[in-house]
Scaffold this motif. Structure first.
Motif, PDB file in Angstrom:
ATOM      1  N   ALA A   2       1.077  -0.682  -0.255  1.00 18.73           N
ATOM      2  CA  ALA A   2      -0.550   0.215  -0.175  1.00 18.73           C
ATOM      3  C   ALA A   2       1.199   1.100  -0.204  1.00 18.73           C
ATOM      4  O   ALA A   2       2.025   1.583   0.676  1.00 18.73           O
ATOM      5  CB  ALA A   2      -0.801   0.052   1.094  1.00 18.73           C
ATOM      6  N   VAL A   3       0.531   2.227  -0.682  1.00 20.27           N
ATOM      7  CA  VAL A   3       1.652   3.282  -0.656  1.00 20.27           C
ATOM      8  C   VAL A   3       0.084   4.283  -1.301  1.00 20.27           C
ATOM      9  O   VAL A   3      -1.174   4.362  -1.597  1.00 20.27           O
ATOM     10  CB  VAL A   3       2.289   3.524  -2.555  1.00 20.27           C
ATOM     11  N   PRO A   4       0.207   5.879  -0.279  1.00 18.87           N
ATOM     12  CA  PRO A   4      -0.278   6.705  -0.276  1.00 18.87           C
ATOM     13  C   PRO A   4      -0.138   7.489  -2.028  1.00 18.87           C
ATOM     14  O   PRO A   4       0.011   7.624  -2.532  1.00 18.87           O
ATOM     15  CB  PRO A   4      -0.937   7.790   0.972  1.00 18.87           C
ATOM     16  N   LYS A   5      -1.579   7.247  -2.271  1.00 19.12           N
ATOM     17  CA  LYS A   5      -1.939   8.485  -3.205  1.00 19.12           C
ATOM     18  C   LYS A   5      -2.152   9.723  -3.344  1.00 19.12           C
ATOM     19  O   LYS A   5      -1.176  10.226  -4.610  1.00 19.12           O
ATOM     20  CB  LYS A   5      -3.341   8.076  -3.805  1.00 19.12           C
ATOM     21  N   ARG A   6      -2.329  10.636  -1.825  1.00 18.02           N
ATOM     22  CA  ARG A   6      -1.615  11.899  -2.245  1.00 18.02           C
ATOM     23  C   ARG A   6      -1.118  12.045  -0.404  1.00 18.02           C
ATOM     24  O   ARG A   6      -1.023  11.646   0.701  1.00 18.02           O
ATOM     25  CB  ARG A   6      -3.034  12.829  -2.035  1.00 18.02           C
TER      26      ARG A   6
END
Length: 59
Positions: A2-6
């Motif tokens: 999981a990687v934050p989009k913003r």
């Protein structure tokens, strides 16, 4: 993974981190005459009593 989009704003980050606090440990008085404060469900470090009986040998 999981990687934050913003990027998370500073106020949201601080709002989230404000919940992380150290808590004071719970202590109760030992049944021995000295009444030392001990953590519950642990033998007393001063007299060695636990649940009304001698659990640890003290020098």
């Amino acid at each position: 993974m999981a990687v934050p989009k913003r990027r998370m704003s500073r106020s949201n980050t601080r709002h989230r981190r404000a919940r992380w606090k150290a808590s004071v440990p719970q202590v109760v008085p030992c049944p021995c005459p000295r009444k030392e404060m001990v953590v519950p469900h642990r033998a007393c470090t001063h007299c060695g009593l636990y649940n009304g009986r001698q659990a640890v040998e003290q020098p």
